[in-house]
Scaffold this motif. Structure first.
Motif, PDB file in Angstrom:
ATOM      1  N   LEU A 166      45.647  63.974 -11.936  1.00  0.00           N
ATOM      2  CA  LEU A 166      45.709  62.557 -12.279  1.00  0.00           C
ATOM      3  C   LEU A 166      46.264  61.784 -11.087  1.00  0.00           C
ATOM      4  O   LEU A 166      47.278  62.190 -10.498  1.00  0.00           O
ATOM      5  CB  LEU A 166      46.603  62.325 -13.496  1.00  0.00           C
ATOM      6  CG  LEU A 166      46.072  62.791 -14.861  1.00  0.00           C
ATOM      7  CD1 LEU A 166      47.143  62.609 -15.917  1.00  0.00           C
ATOM      8  CD2 LEU A 166      44.815  62.029 -15.239  1.00  0.00           C
ATOM      9  N   PHE A 167      45.595  60.690 -10.764  1.00  0.00           N
ATOM     10  CA  PHE A 167      46.087  59.814  -9.694  1.00  0.00           C
ATOM     11  C   PHE A 167      46.532  58.507 -10.350  1.00  0.00           C
ATOM     12  O   PHE A 167      45.728  57.615 -10.624  1.00  0.00           O
ATOM     13  CB  PHE A 167      45.000  59.556  -8.656  1.00  0.00           C
ATOM     14  CG  PHE A 167      45.493  58.815  -7.440  1.00  0.00           C
ATOM     15  CD1 PHE A 167      46.093  59.497  -6.399  1.00  0.00           C
ATOM     16  CD2 PHE A 167      45.379  57.436  -7.350  1.00  0.00           C
ATOM     17  CE1 PHE A 167      46.557  58.823  -5.269  1.00  0.00           C
ATOM     18  CE2 PHE A 167      45.845  56.747  -6.235  1.00  0.00           C
ATOM     19  CZ  PHE A 167      46.431  57.452  -5.195  1.00  0.00           C
TER      20      PHE A 167
ATOM     21  N   CYS B 229      54.699  53.953  -3.697  1.00  0.00           N
ATOM     22  CA  CYS B 229      55.939  54.395  -3.035  1.00  0.00           C
ATOM     23  C   CYS B 229      56.768  55.324  -3.904  1.00  0.00           C
ATOM     24  O   CYS B 229      57.755  55.906  -3.421  1.00  0.00           O
ATOM     25  CB  CYS B 229      56.768  53.189  -2.617  1.00  0.00           C
ATOM     26  SG  CYS B 229      57.116  52.040  -3.941  1.00  0.00           S
ATOM     27  N   TYR B 230      56.384  55.530  -5.187  1.00  0.00           N
ATOM     28  CA  TYR B 230      57.086  56.454  -6.071  1.00  0.00           C
ATOM     29  C   TYR B 230      56.309  57.749  -6.279  1.00  0.00           C
ATOM     30  O   TYR B 230      56.788  58.648  -6.978  1.00  0.00           O
ATOM     31  CB  TYR B 230      57.334  55.816  -7.441  1.00  0.00           C
ATOM     32  CG  TYR B 230      58.249  54.615  -7.434  1.00  0.00           C
ATOM     33  CD1 TYR B 230      59.620  54.760  -7.642  1.00  0.00           C
ATOM     34  CD2 TYR B 230      57.752  53.344  -7.232  1.00  0.00           C
ATOM     35  CE1 TYR B 230      60.467  53.666  -7.655  1.00  0.00           C
ATOM     36  CE2 TYR B 230      58.585  52.229  -7.240  1.00  0.00           C
ATOM     37  CZ  TYR B 230      59.942  52.403  -7.445  1.00  0.00           C
ATOM     38  OH  TYR B 230      60.777  51.304  -7.453  1.00  0.00           O
ATOM     39  N   MET B 231      55.127  57.865  -5.697  1.00  0.00           N
ATOM     40  CA  MET B 231      54.257  59.019  -5.941  1.00  0.00           C
ATOM     41  C   MET B 231      54.777  60.266  -5.247  1.00  0.00           C
ATOM     42  O   MET B 231      55.266  60.223  -4.117  1.00  0.00           O
ATOM     43  CB  MET B 231      52.838  58.723  -5.460  1.00  0.00           C
ATOM     44  CG  MET B 231      52.070  57.756  -6.330  1.00  0.00           C
ATOM     45  SD  MET B 231      50.376  57.522  -5.725  1.00  0.00           S
ATOM     46  CE  MET B 231      49.743  56.400  -6.972  1.00  0.00           C
ATOM     47  N   ALA B 232      54.605  61.384  -5.926  1.00  0.00           N
ATOM     48  CA  ALA B 232      54.983  62.677  -5.367  1.00  0.00           C
ATOM     49  C   ALA B 232      53.875  63.190  -4.444  1.00  0.00           C
ATOM     50  O   ALA B 232      52.731  62.734  -4.523  1.00  0.00           O
ATOM     51  CB  ALA B 232      55.229  63.675  -6.498  1.00  0.00           C
ATOM     52  N   PRO B 233      54.173  64.154  -3.563  1.00  0.00           N
ATOM     53  CA  PRO B 233      53.147  64.670  -2.644  1.00  0.00           C
ATOM     54  C   PRO B 233      51.927  65.236  -3.354  1.00  0.00           C
ATOM     55  O   PRO B 233      50.792  65.068  -2.886  1.00  0.00           O
ATOM     56  CB  PRO B 233      53.891  65.764  -1.871  1.00  0.00           C
ATOM     57  CG  PRO B 233      55.324  65.390  -1.946  1.00  0.00           C
ATOM     58  CD  PRO B 233      55.494  64.733  -3.263  1.00  0.00           C
TER      59      PRO B 233
ATOM     60  N   ASN C  27      46.052  64.289  -4.411  1.00  0.00           N
ATOM     61  CA  ASN C  27      45.066  64.350  -5.500  1.00  0.00           C
ATOM     62  C   ASN C  27      44.750  65.805  -5.890  1.00  0.00           C
ATOM     63  O   ASN C  27      43.589  66.188  -6.070  1.00  0.00           O
ATOM     64  CB  ASN C  27      43.782  63.620  -5.102  1.00  0.00           C
ATOM     65  CG  ASN C  27      42.990  63.164  -6.321  1.00  0.00           C
ATOM     66  OD1 ASN C  27      43.493  63.128  -7.446  1.00  0.00           O
ATOM     67  ND2 ASN C  27      41.719  62.836  -6.105  1.00  0.00           N
ATOM     68  N   LYS C  28      45.816  66.584  -6.047  1.00  0.00           N
ATOM     69  CA  LYS C  28      45.654  67.979  -6.462  1.00  0.00           C
ATOM     70  C   LYS C  28      46.094  68.131  -7.911  1.00  0.00           C
ATOM     71  O   LYS C  28      46.788  67.295  -8.469  1.00  0.00           O
ATOM     72  CB  LYS C  28      46.501  68.898  -5.571  1.00  0.00           C
ATOM     73  CG  LYS C  28      46.082  68.928  -4.112  1.00  0.00           C
ATOM     74  CD  LYS C  28      47.002  69.857  -3.331  1.00  0.00           C
ATOM     75  CE  LYS C  28      46.610  69.917  -1.864  1.00  0.00           C
ATOM     76  NZ  LYS C  28      47.513  70.817  -1.079  1.00  0.00           N
ATOM     77  N   GLU C  29      45.684  69.246  -8.502  1.00  0.00           N
ATOM     78  CA  GLU C  29      46.160  69.566  -9.839  1.00  0.00           C
ATOM     79  C   GLU C  29      47.650  69.896  -9.766  1.00  0.00           C
ATOM     80  O   GLU C  29      48.093  70.618  -8.860  1.00  0.00           O
ATOM     81  CB  GLU C  29      45.390  70.751 -10.423  1.00  0.00           C
ATOM     82  CG  GLU C  29      43.957  70.418 -10.806  1.00  0.00           C
ATOM     83  CD  GLU C  29      43.298  71.570 -11.527  1.00  0.00           C
ATOM     84  OE1 GLU C  29      43.894  72.669 -11.571  1.00  0.00           O
ATOM     85  OE2 GLU C  29      42.186  71.380 -12.044  1.00  0.00           O
TER      86      GLU C  29
END
Length: 433
Positions: free
Chosen positions: A310-311, A316-320, A325-327
Motif C-alpha cells: 500500500l502506498f 515526510c512520515y512514510m517509512a522506507p 512500494n514494497k510489500e
C-alpha cells in the motif's frame, strides 16, 4: 463658425438667404419694413442655415440670430411663425369629452372617499411607528432552518478531509456536543471509496481507548453517511507547535505525548489495526492534556503477520518500505511515523526533508537524518530504534514503552497531565475531531 456680414443693407441679404430654402414669396414688404431700420451689424450661424432641408414636412430648424434692433427681431419671428404652418404635420383629431353621468360622478366620489380613508389609516400607522422608542442598535438576521440528522442538529463546519467534511453537532435530547463526519454519497460513487468508508466505520466501532477518538453512532440518510464522533475541544499538535516561537516543546513534555501515542498504537496493533497516517495533524490534545488519535480513513484491518503493498500516508512520515512500494507489515509503518512526530516535538524540525520528493524518498530509504547534540542519550536510543531501516528490526509499541527513557523520571502514581505535560496549554480557539 459664425460669419459677420457688413453691407449697406445687411437685413435684406440675411432674410433672403434664410428664407430661400423654403420658397417664400412676397418678400418685398418684409424688406421694405427692414429697410426702415438703420444699418447694423449682425452675426448669423451659417452652418445652421445651410444644414436646413427644404420642402420636408418636419419642424423648421432653429435659426440663431442676434440683433440690437427689436423691430427686426420681431419681424423675423413673425415671418417664421407664419410660414412654418405649411410644413408642420397636421394635428391629430381631438375627441370630444365624454359627457359625465351621475353614476360616473358618484363612483369617482366613492373612490376618492375610499382613497382618503386609506391615506388617513396609513398616516395614523406611520405616526404610531414614529412615536415608538428607537433602540440603540438593531440586528436583522435571516436564520436558516436547522438541519436535523437523527437526533442531532448539524452546525458549522470544523474540518474537511479528502472525501468528507466534519461539522459540529448537538444532541437535541441532552444538548451534548458531538462531531459529525459527513460523507456525501455523490462522492462515493467509486466502489473503492465506498469500501474505504465502510472499513473506517468497522474499525472505529472496534476501538475503545482513552487516546483514540470514540465513535458514538452511524446514521445513513438518502444523501450521506454520517459518523457521529465525540467532540474534542483543543487543537492538533501541529497547530500547537506553530503557536510556539521555538516550534518545539521540552523533552519531558514530548515524552508524555509520545507515551500516549504508543499506548494507542499498542491497542490498535493488538487488534490487527494499522492507522497508516500517523502525523501531527491527526493527533489532538484536549483541555485535559489527553492525546486523541483521529482520522482512520487509511486504516487497515488485517493480521499483523500479513504483508500488504500500500502506498498511502504523508510523504515526510512514510517509512522506507512504503516509499519503495514494497510489500510490508502494517504496525512497523506506524512506529516509524510516530518516531517522526517525536523528533519534531523535541527538535522543532522534520528529520527527513528535501525540496524534491525524489530526494526526500532517497534520504528516507538510507535513513539520513541528524540528531541534535541537545538531545539526551536515552532519547537518542528511542530515535535510533524507531528509524531502523529494516521493519523487522524496528521495535514494536510494547517494546518502546519498556525503554529506559520512557520510564525514567516518570512517576507512575501521578497523572500525565499533572507532571509530564506541565507547561503545555492547548489552543482552545480551534475545534477538531
Amino acid at each position: 463658425m459664425a460669419t459677420k456680414i457688413r453691407t449697406k443693407n445687411p437685413e435684406s441679404r440675411l432674410i433672403v438667404e434664410a428664407m430661400k430654402p423654403y420658397q417664400i414669396d412676397k418678400i418685398d414688404k418684409i424688406l421694405e419694413k427692414l429697410s426702415l431700420s438703420n444699418p447694423i451689424e449682425r452675426t448669423v450661424s451659417r452652418n445652421q442655415i445651410l444644414s436646413s432641408k427644404p420642402l420636408i414636412p418636419m419642424p423648421l430648424p432653429t435659426v440663431q440670430a442676434s440683433s440690437n434692433s427689436p423691430q427686426g427681431h420681431s419681424v423675423l419671428e413673425a415671418l417664421l411663425a407664419k410660414h412654418t404652418r405649411r410644413f408642420r404635420p397636421p394635428d391629430p383629431p381631438r375627441l370630444q369629452n365624454r359627457p359625465k353621468t351621475v353614476s360616473s360622478l358618484k363612483s369617482k366620489k366613492d373612490i376618492l372617499i375610499q382613497s382618503n380613508d386609506i391615506q388617513d389609516k396609513t398616516d395614523k400607522l406611520n405616526d404610531e411607528i414614529l412615536t415608538e422608542p428607537i433602540p440603540h442598535s438593531v440586528t436583522i438576521s435571516c436564520k436558516k432552518d436547522p438541519i436535523i440528522v437523527g437526533k442531532y442538529e448539524i452546525g458549522d463546519e470544523i474540518g474537511k478531509g479528502a472525501y468528507g467534511t466534519v461539522k459540529i453537532g448537538v444532541n437535541t435530547a441532552n444538548n451534548e456536543k458531538v462531531a459529525i463526519k459527513i460523507y456525501e454519497k455523490a462522492g462515493l460513487l467509486n466502489p473503492t471509496r465506498k469500501k474505504n468508508v465502510e472499513r473506517e466505520i468497522k474499525i472505529l466501532n472496534k476501538l475503545n481507548h482513552p487516546n483514540i477518538i470514540r465513535v458514538i453512532n452511524t446514521i445513513e440518510t438518502s444523501s450521506a453517511i454520517n459518523i457521529v464522533l465525540e467532540y474534542i475541544s483543543g487543537c492538533s499538535l501541529s497547530d500547537y507547535l506553530k503557536s510556539r516561537s521555538s516550534r518545539r516543546i521540552e523533552e519531558y513534555q514530548a515524552k508524555g505525548v509520545f507515551k500516549q501515542i504508543l499506548l494507542a498504537l499498542e491497542f490498535c496493533h493488538n487488534l490487527g489495526i494499522t492507522h497508516r497516517d500517523i502525523k501531527l495533524e491527526n493527533i489532538l490534545l484536549d483541555h485535559e492534556h489527553t492525546v486523541k488519535i483521529i482520522d482512520f480513513g487509511f486504516a487497515t484491518y488485517i493480521a499483523n503477520d500479513k504483508k500488504v503493498q500500500l502506498f498511502c500516508g504523508t510523504s515526510c512520515y512514510m517509512a522506507p518500505e512504503i516509499v519503495t512500494n514494497k510489500e510490508s507489515l502494517g504496525p512497523p509503518t506506524d512506529i516509524w511515523a510516530a518516531g517522526v512526530v517525536l523528533y519534531v516535538l523535541i527538535t522543532g524540525t522534520f528529520p527527513f526533508k528535501a525540496p524534491q520528493t525524489k530526494e526526500l524518498y532517497s534520504k528516507i530509504q538510507r535513513g539520513m537524518y541528524v540528531i541534535p547534540p541537545t538531545m539526551s542519550s536515552q532519547a537518542r536510543e528511542v530515535i535510533k530504534g524507531v528509524f531502523e531501516i529494516d521493519p523487522h528490526k524496528r521495535p514494536t509499541a510494547t517494546q518502546l514503552l519498556a525503554y529506559q527513557w520512557m520510564n525514567n523520571g516518570m512517576d507512575k502514581t501521578s497523572s500525565l497531565k499533572s507532571r509530564n505535560l506541565a507547561g503545555i496549554s492547548p489552543l482552545f480557539n480551534k475545534t477538531f475531531c
